[in-house]
Design an enzyme around this catalytic site. Sequence first.
Site, short mmCIF file in Angstrom:
data_model
loop_
_atom_site.label_atom_id
_atom_site.label_comp_id
_atom_site.label_asym_id
_atom_site.label_seq_id
_atom_site.Cartn_x
_atom_site.Cartn_y
_atom_site.Cartn_z
N GLU A 11 4.54 -2.82 -14.98
CA GLU A 11 3.35 -4.34 -14.21
C GLU A 11 4.57 -5.37 -13.91
OE1 GLU A 11 2.14 -4.08 -11.17
OE2 GLU A 11 0.06 -3.48 -12.73
N HIS A 12 4.79 -5.99 -12.53
CA HIS A 12 5.22 -7.05 -12.98
C HIS A 12 7.64 -6.64 -13.20
CE1 HIS A 12 2.83 -9.99 -11.13
NE2 HIS A 12 2.15 -9.78 -11.46
N ASP A 71 9.53 -4.53 -11.11
CA ASP A 71 10.23 -4.30 -10.43
C ASP A 71 11.14 -5.27 -9.42
OD1 ASP A 71 7.90 -5.71 -8.84
OD2 ASP A 71 7.92 -4.03 -6.64
N GLY A 79 -4.98 -6.65 -4.20
CA GLY A 79 -4.74 -5.98 -5.48
C GLY A 79 -4.11 -4.26 -5.60
N SER A 98 -2.49 -3.56 -2.90
CA SER A 98 -1.51 -3.06 -1.02
C SER A 98 -1.81 -3.22 0.23
CB SER A 98 -0.64 -2.06 -1.76
OG SER A 98 0.98 -3.20 -1.75
N SER A 120 -1.41 -5.48 1.71
CA SER A 120 -0.36 -5.89 3.01
C SER A 120 0.76 -4.76 2.81
CB SER A 120 0.54 -7.22 2.25
OG SER A 120 0.84 -7.06 0.97
N GLU A 139 8.03 -8.90 4.10
CA GLU A 139 7.86 -10.61 3.00
C GLU A 139 8.36 -11.25 2.57
OE1 GLU A 139 4.03 -7.76 1.85
OE2 GLU A 139 3.85 -9.44 0.86
N ASP A 145 5.46 -1.47 -3.84
CA ASP A 145 4.64 -0.90 -3.10
C ASP A 145 4.91 -0.53 -1.36
OD1 ASP A 145 2.85 -2.56 -4.36
OD2 ASP A 145 2.84 -4.24 -3.57
N TYR A 195 2.93 -16.24 -8.50
CA TYR A 195 3.64 -14.37 -8.04
C TYR A 195 5.24 -15.47 -8.38
CZ TYR A 195 5.87 -9.93 -7.39
OH TYR A 195 6.73 -8.99 -6.85
C1 GLA Z 1 3.14 -6.94 -6.08
C2 GLA Z 1 4.22 -6.67 -5.60
C3 GLA Z 1 5.25 -6.13 -5.92
C4 GLA Z 1 4.88 -5.95 -8.12
C5 GLA Z 1 3.64 -6.01 -8.86
C6 GLA Z 1 3.79 -6.32 -9.83
O1 GLA Z 1 1.90 -5.85 -6.04
O2 GLA Z 1 4.58 -7.01 -3.92
O3 GLA Z 1 6.05 -5.95 -5.46
O4 GLA Z 1 6.02 -6.74 -8.15
O5 GLA Z 1 3.61 -7.19 -7.38
O6 GLA Z 1 3.71 -5.03 -10.31
#
Ligand code: GLA
Length: 393
Positions: A39-40, A42, A131, A133, A135, A167, A179, A229
């Site tokens: 997580e966080h 990418d 959370g 995804s 979008s 995005e 995502d 974010y």
């Molecule tokens: C969102 C972003 C992703 C990623 C996650 C956290 O979903 O769209 O690119 O950074 O947060 O892992």
Amino acid sequence: MEKTSITPKLLKENFIKIYGFGDGVRIFKSPARINIIGEHIDYNGGKVLPTAIDRFLYCAIRKRPDTKIVYSDLFFPGTYSFDINDDFIFDSANDYANFLNGIISCMKKSGFEFPCGFDVLIGSNIPSAGGISSSSALECGFAWAVNETFGFNISRKKIALMGQKSEHEFINVNCGIMDQYIIATAKKNTAELIDCAKIEHEYVPLKLGDYRFIVMNSKKQRKLSDSKYNERRAQCEEGLTILQDAGYDFPNLCAITPELFDEAGPLIKDDEIYRRVRHCVTEMDRVLKAVDALKANNLAELGTLLYASHASLRDDYEVTGIELDTLVDEASKQHGCIGARMTGAGFGGCAIAIVHKDSIDSFIKNTGDAYKRVIGYEGDFFACSSGDGVSEI
Ligand code: GLA
């Protein structure tokens, strides 16, 4: 209409009600995703391990005889009309249409030509701003629908990159590629180890045996564009710059091994930046261990890594909050649960748990009751299985 009652058939009936009877309506589906771990990282050159799940956004599309583009959504108010020859730029008045216009803008800039316009109707059973995804499912599902309708032959990877660009430019979220990539390229019964530095992937068989993933929705909605974010991303860049200025040639934070971090980390004097960087280093290490655990069918180890990931996101990265912490805490007390963590960006949205199939009902009841007791309102819980990426029905 209930969100969860949307089916392709219902979408098509509504399409015809809105746009009129006629041939040529095509329906596409686009999955939600959970991130198992990673997580966080990418956007820090890391490797992540998401899977697509069986919750979908559906997109109905049909070419028009003129050059108009019309968008409607079953759940979001407003019908938006444009002309394919317009300049597609962000406009806050366009609300959800910005997600779609971002894709059209990318396609036009890449040289794809539209001989005519089209009508679109969207219907999604993915919780929005939750959370998992919603979008990216919209961006990639729509992009794939347009790609197939006009025969553009754009690769799945390019579709993901267009979703990410849209995005960045139309939604103002400086997101990574995870995502959009998983939604464009997922394969049923696998998780995908995405190398976000090289933008390539490896499928890892997802054999959960008697266990299932449960999605736990905190029902705390958040828009990433209003969240911290982008701030987290900037803090990571600051941490990397400090280390590079001190002479380390790390290309990104996830290139730092835990051993190298022991040596270089203390050069970061700001405690908050230090902890952000430490999260990236330890999370990358956990992803590699999680892949080994999955390959060795060691679900207990995978579960332990999920808990550790949550703790790091709570204490070092600070993106969890009382709702997600409560879900994970309460989940961890339940019989049959071997691991849990927040999934996605955090700040609200969803968490996941790995739960034995015989304990799913009691798990959902007990965790749900406890969540309501602590937070004051109900969450939402469902078991899911892995699914394929964007496709035509
Ligand atoms: C969102 C972003 C992703 C990623 C996650 C956290 O979903 O769209 O690119 O950074 O947060 O892992």
